[in-house]
Enzyme design. Structure first.
Site, PDB file in Angstrom:
ATOM      1  CG  PHE A 129      -8.949  -0.276   8.067  1.00 51.89           C
ATOM      2  CD1 PHE A 129      -8.556   0.967   8.588  1.00 51.89           C
ATOM      3  CD2 PHE A 129      -8.282  -0.550   7.052  1.00 51.89           C
ATOM      4  CE1 PHE A 129      -7.630   1.729   8.136  1.00 51.89           C
ATOM      5  CE2 PHE A 129      -7.252   0.249   6.467  1.00 51.89           C
ATOM      6  CZ  PHE A 129      -7.089   1.446   7.115  1.00 51.89           C
TER       7      PHE A 129
ATOM      8  N   GLY B 257      -9.264   0.064  13.345  1.00 49.84           N
ATOM      9  CA  GLY B 257      -8.648  -1.096  12.280  1.00 49.84           C
ATOM     10  C   GLY B 257      -7.540  -0.457  11.549  1.00 49.84           C
TER      11      GLY B 257
ATOM     12  CG  HIS C 173     -15.769  25.047  23.391  1.00 46.57           C
ATOM     13  ND1 HIS C 173     -14.355  25.305  23.045  1.00 46.57           N
ATOM     14  CD2 HIS C 173     -15.885  25.469  24.550  1.00 46.57           C
ATOM     15  CE1 HIS C 173     -13.757  25.988  24.040  1.00 46.57           C
ATOM     16  NE2 HIS C 173     -14.891  26.224  24.925  1.00 46.57           N
TER      17      HIS C 173
ATOM     18  CB  CYS D  82      -1.219   2.721  10.570  1.00 48.21           C
ATOM     19  SG  CYS D  82      -1.053   2.196   8.909  1.00 48.21           S
TER      20      CYS D  82
ATOM     21  CE1 TYR E  75      -4.335  -1.148   0.353  1.00 47.19           C
ATOM     22  CE2 TYR E  75      -2.989  -3.059   1.129  1.00 47.19           C
ATOM     23  CZ  TYR E  75      -4.411  -2.701   0.685  1.00 47.19           C
ATOM     24  OH  TYR E  75      -5.447  -3.390   0.327  1.00 47.19           O
TER      25      TYR E  75
ATOM     26  NE  ARG F 114      -7.068   9.551  11.898  1.00 46.55           N
ATOM     27  CZ  ARG F 114      -8.131  10.583  11.767  1.00 46.55           C
ATOM     28  NH1 ARG F 114      -7.952  11.677  12.356  1.00 46.55           N
ATOM     29  NH2 ARG F 114      -9.207  10.297  10.942  1.00 46.55           N
TER      30      ARG F 114
ATOM     31  CE  LYS G 220       2.886   6.442  10.416  1.00 47.63           C
ATOM     32  NZ  LYS G 220       2.970   6.172   9.171  1.00 47.63           N
TER      33      LYS G 220
ATOM     34  NE  ARG H 179       4.429  12.963   8.778  1.00 51.75           N
ATOM     35  CZ  ARG H 179       4.791  14.231   9.167  1.00 51.75           C
ATOM     36  NH1 ARG H 179       5.175  15.041   8.183  1.00 51.75           N
ATOM     37  NH2 ARG H 179       4.604  14.793  10.276  1.00 51.75           N
ATOM     38  CB  VAL H 180       0.092   8.616   2.339  1.00 55.77           C
ATOM     39  CG1 VAL H 180       1.255   9.760   1.513  1.00 55.77           C
ATOM     40  CG2 VAL H 180       0.581   7.030   2.191  1.00 55.77           C
TER      41      VAL H 180
HETATM   42  N1  SAJ Z   1     -11.667   6.046  12.935  1.00 53.09           N
HETATM   43  C1  SAJ Z   1     -12.443   6.013  14.043  1.00 53.09           C
HETATM   44  N2  SAJ Z   1     -13.098   7.500  14.142  1.00 53.09           N
HETATM   45  C2  SAJ Z   1     -12.343   8.698  13.575  1.00 53.09           C
HETATM   46  C3  SAJ Z   1     -11.327   8.412  12.560  1.00 53.09           C
HETATM   47  C4  SAJ Z   1     -10.989   7.092  12.360  1.00 53.09           C
HETATM   48  O1  SAJ Z   1     -12.984   5.461  14.416  1.00 53.09           O
HETATM   49  O2  SAJ Z   1     -12.900   9.796  13.796  1.00 53.09           O
HETATM   50  C5  SAJ Z   1     -10.964   4.550  12.714  1.00 53.09           C
HETATM   51  C6  SAJ Z   1     -11.034   4.262  11.209  1.00 53.09           C
HETATM   52  O3  SAJ Z   1     -12.434   3.691  10.984  1.00 53.09           O
HETATM   53  C7  SAJ Z   1     -10.167   3.173  10.966  1.00 53.09           C
HETATM   54  C8  SAJ Z   1      -8.960   3.719  11.863  1.00 53.09           C
HETATM   55  O4  SAJ Z   1      -9.856   4.666  12.830  1.00 53.09           O
HETATM   56  O5  SAJ Z   1     -10.733   1.934  11.476  1.00 53.09           O
HETATM   57  C9  SAJ Z   1      -7.943   4.306  11.579  1.00 53.09           C
HETATM   58  O6  SAJ Z   1      -8.373   5.038  10.371  1.00 53.09           O
HETATM   59  P1  SAJ Z   1      -7.666   6.595  10.009  1.00 53.09           P
HETATM   60  O7  SAJ Z   1      -8.381   7.073   8.971  1.00 53.09           O
HETATM   61  O8  SAJ Z   1      -7.765   7.239  11.191  1.00 53.09           O
HETATM   62  O9  SAJ Z   1      -6.117   6.242   9.639  1.00 53.09           O
HETATM   63  P2  SAJ Z   1      -5.261   5.093   8.664  1.00 53.09           P
HETATM   64  O10 SAJ Z   1      -4.880   3.898   9.673  1.00 53.09           O
HETATM   65  O11 SAJ Z   1      -6.057   4.960   7.411  1.00 53.09           O
HETATM   66  O12 SAJ Z   1      -4.042   6.143   8.524  1.00 53.09           O
HETATM   67  C10 SAJ Z   1      -3.241   6.590   9.602  1.00 53.09           C
HETATM   68  C11 SAJ Z   1      -3.096   7.827   9.175  1.00 53.09           C
HETATM   69  N3  SAJ Z   1      -2.382   8.751  10.314  1.00 53.09           N
HETATM   70  C12 SAJ Z   1      -3.053   9.762  10.946  1.00 53.09           C
HETATM   71  O13 SAJ Z   1      -3.972  10.558  10.333  1.00 53.09           O
HETATM   72  C13 SAJ Z   1      -2.214  10.330  12.093  1.00 53.09           C
HETATM   73  C14 SAJ Z   1      -2.417   8.226   7.937  1.00 53.09           C
HETATM   74  O14 SAJ Z   1      -1.630   9.494   7.744  1.00 53.09           O
HETATM   75  C15 SAJ Z   1      -0.970   7.330   8.347  1.00 53.09           C
HETATM   76  O15 SAJ Z   1      -0.007   7.666   7.120  1.00 53.09           O
HETATM   77  C16 SAJ Z   1      -1.272   5.964   8.414  1.00 53.09           C
HETATM   78  O16 SAJ Z   1      -2.110   5.990   9.548  1.00 53.09           O
HETATM   79  C17 SAJ Z   1      -0.025   5.186   8.454  1.00 53.09           C
HETATM   80  O17 SAJ Z   1       0.275   4.610   7.374  1.00 53.09           O
HETATM   81  O18 SAJ Z   1       0.609   4.902   9.432  1.00 53.09           O
END
Ligand code: SAJ
Length: 421
Positions: free
Chosen positions: A330, A262, A249, A265, A12, A218, A211, A159-160
């Site tokens: 996920f 999920g 707020h 990462c 990916y 998050r 990272k 970080r994508v």
């Molecule tokens: N999720 C929630 N609520 C939210 C946001 C996300 O439940 O408000 C869940 C999603 O459904 C998912 C999980 O969190 O199951 C992760 O999803 P995500 O969109 O937050 O992140 P990833 O895993 O797709 O990508 C993250 C990103 N990191 C950050 O935003 C800090 C991406 O920038 C990184 O490059 C990536 O991890 C990575 O490769 O590490």
């Protein structure tokens, strides 16, 4: 300076990175142990789903700039983008990095740059350099020869965001942690070939921790939303309304609850901090535990719904009740089922529930092996037609358009809050 770039690991992250370098008319050799992936890419096709990636890979391969192979070849820069999962006890598993080192070490030459892109625990870049030095004692490395080393080593974490990879690869800022100033400078010149964001230089350990920090930040924030959703449910409050109100707020910005966290990462990386400093990383560990406990909570909600359904329909038994799980990925609008809480929830329901369990996942053509024997893959329409209980697990665009009239007679467990809004 970089005539040929080798990207090791064509998943990916590695494949889009390789394709973007190739789109800048640089010769790229992609390396992967997966022969199917290698053959697919060499046909100009892709083995993963990511918007627009198929076109970029197809163009790169047909124009002759990208080629995939299972055996590393000499190059001027090597980018390692292999998985870094965790082992038992949430300890980081660096075995894929070690294998990549063993694979590329024989073709390294003085002046080459090796970059670790895989998300890694603090110290992994130094470890990678040691592994390479053990095999190639004819070359010098930064841990022993500093600025004068033959091989330059840096960590530059990707970080994508899946689903937006091609845009974010180019536009995001990059944190570049070289093992020496020369290592960092070499890495900056490499990324500057396509990165429009800023390339900010630090050391390798800080880049590694940066990272992990981003993803832990998050995770902690999602854990807050998930904990809130369970509290709100207990207090009979709509958590989505609550969050929308609180977010008015000016200094509050709560994320969205879901069925759990999920992906490969956010559900993994915080453990790399916990395992290196277990006594100190209390909040980070707790967030992981809250998010990991959310699927169990969803399952118990479904079980309550089944019991309520049986109470309202005393002529039925549990095996007559059909549950439809909407979404297996996920997160929304991708096909990636890795570490997906939705898959775990669907599987657990199929094991516990004596009746039928249906799954709707518009982004896949067949179910993952773990579900094939116990779950039926259905279209949204037929699942809605057949189900007594609908469990919304992923907020795919396709589900947001489901007419409310089709849901009215069903019991709904909406873990993403899309049906109520
Ligand atoms: N999720 C929630 N609520 C939210 C946001 C996300 O439940 O408000 C869940 C999603 O459904 C998912 C999980 O969190 O199951 C992760 O999803 P995500 O969109 O937050 O992140 P990833 O895993 O797709 O990508 C993250 C990103 N990191 C950050 O935003 C800090 C991406 O920038 C990184 O490059 C990536 O991890 C990575 O490769 O590490």
């Amino acid at each position: 300076m970089f005539k040929t770039i080798s990207v090791v690991g064509l998943g990916y992250i590695g494949l889009p990175t390789a394709a973007v370098f190739a789109s800048r008319k640089i010769k790229v050799i992609g390396v992967d142990v997966n022969t199917v992936a290698v053959e697919t890419i060499n046909r100009g096709e892709i083995h993963i789903v990511e918007p627009d990636l198929d076109m970029v890979v197809h163009a790169a391969v047909t124009e002759g700039y990208l080629r995939a192979t299972c055996t590393p070849e000499p190059a001027d820069a090597f980018l390692i983008a292999v998985p870094t999962p965790f082992k038992a006890g949430h300890e980081p598993d660096l075995s894929y990095i070690e294998s990549a080192c063993k694979a590329i070490a024989p073709v390294l030459k003085a002046g080459d740059l090796v970059i670790l892109e895989s998300t890694s625990p603090v110290g992994a870049t130094e470890q990678m350099s040691k592994w390479l030095a053990e095999i190639r004692n004819d070359l010098t490395f930064p841990q022993t020869h500093g600025e004068a080393s033959d091989i330059r080593i840096a960590h530059c974490p990707e970080r994508v965001l899946p689903g937006h990879v091609l845009r974010e690869l180019v536009q995001n800022d990059r944190v570049i942690g070289g093992m020496s100033a020369k290592c960092s400078n070499a890495a900056v010149s490499l990324y500057k070939l396509f990165v429009e964001g800023e390339c900010i230089v630090t050391n390798a350990r800080t880049a590694e921790m940066c990272k992990l920090t981003e993803n832990s930040f998050r995770d902690v924030n999602i854990a807050f939303a998930n904990e809130l959703s369970m509290i709100a449910d207990k207090l009979n409050i709509d958590v989505w309304e609550l969050i929308a109100l609180a977010n008015r707020h000016p200094r509050v910005n709560i994320l969205q609850p879901g069925p759990g966290v999920g992906g490969h990462c956010i559900a993994v990386d915080p453990w790399f901090i916990v395992s290196s400093t277990p006594d100190l990383a209390k909040l980070i560990r707790c967030a992981r535990e809250v998010n990991d406990s959310k699927p169990e909570w969803v399952i118990s909600k479904v079980q309550i719904a089944v019991a309520e359904h049986l109470q309202a329909n005393p002529d039925k038994s549990a095996k007559d009740v059909t549950i439809a799980c909407f979404g297996l990925a996920f997160k929304p609008d991708i096909d990636d089922l890795r570490e997906s809480p939705s898959v775990g929830i669907t599987l657990a329901l199929a094991k516990k529930h004596p009746g039928r369990v249906l799954a709707v996942e518009p982004n896949i053509e067949r179910l993952p092996e773990s579900l094939t024997n116990s779950v039926e893959l259905k279209s949204a329409d037929s699942a809605l037609h057949e189900a007594d209980i609908v469990v919304l697990l992923v907020d795919h665009k396709a589900f947001k358009g489901i007419p409310r009239s089709q849901l009215e007679t069903r019991q709904i467990i909406d873990t993403r809050g899309i049906f109520g809004r």
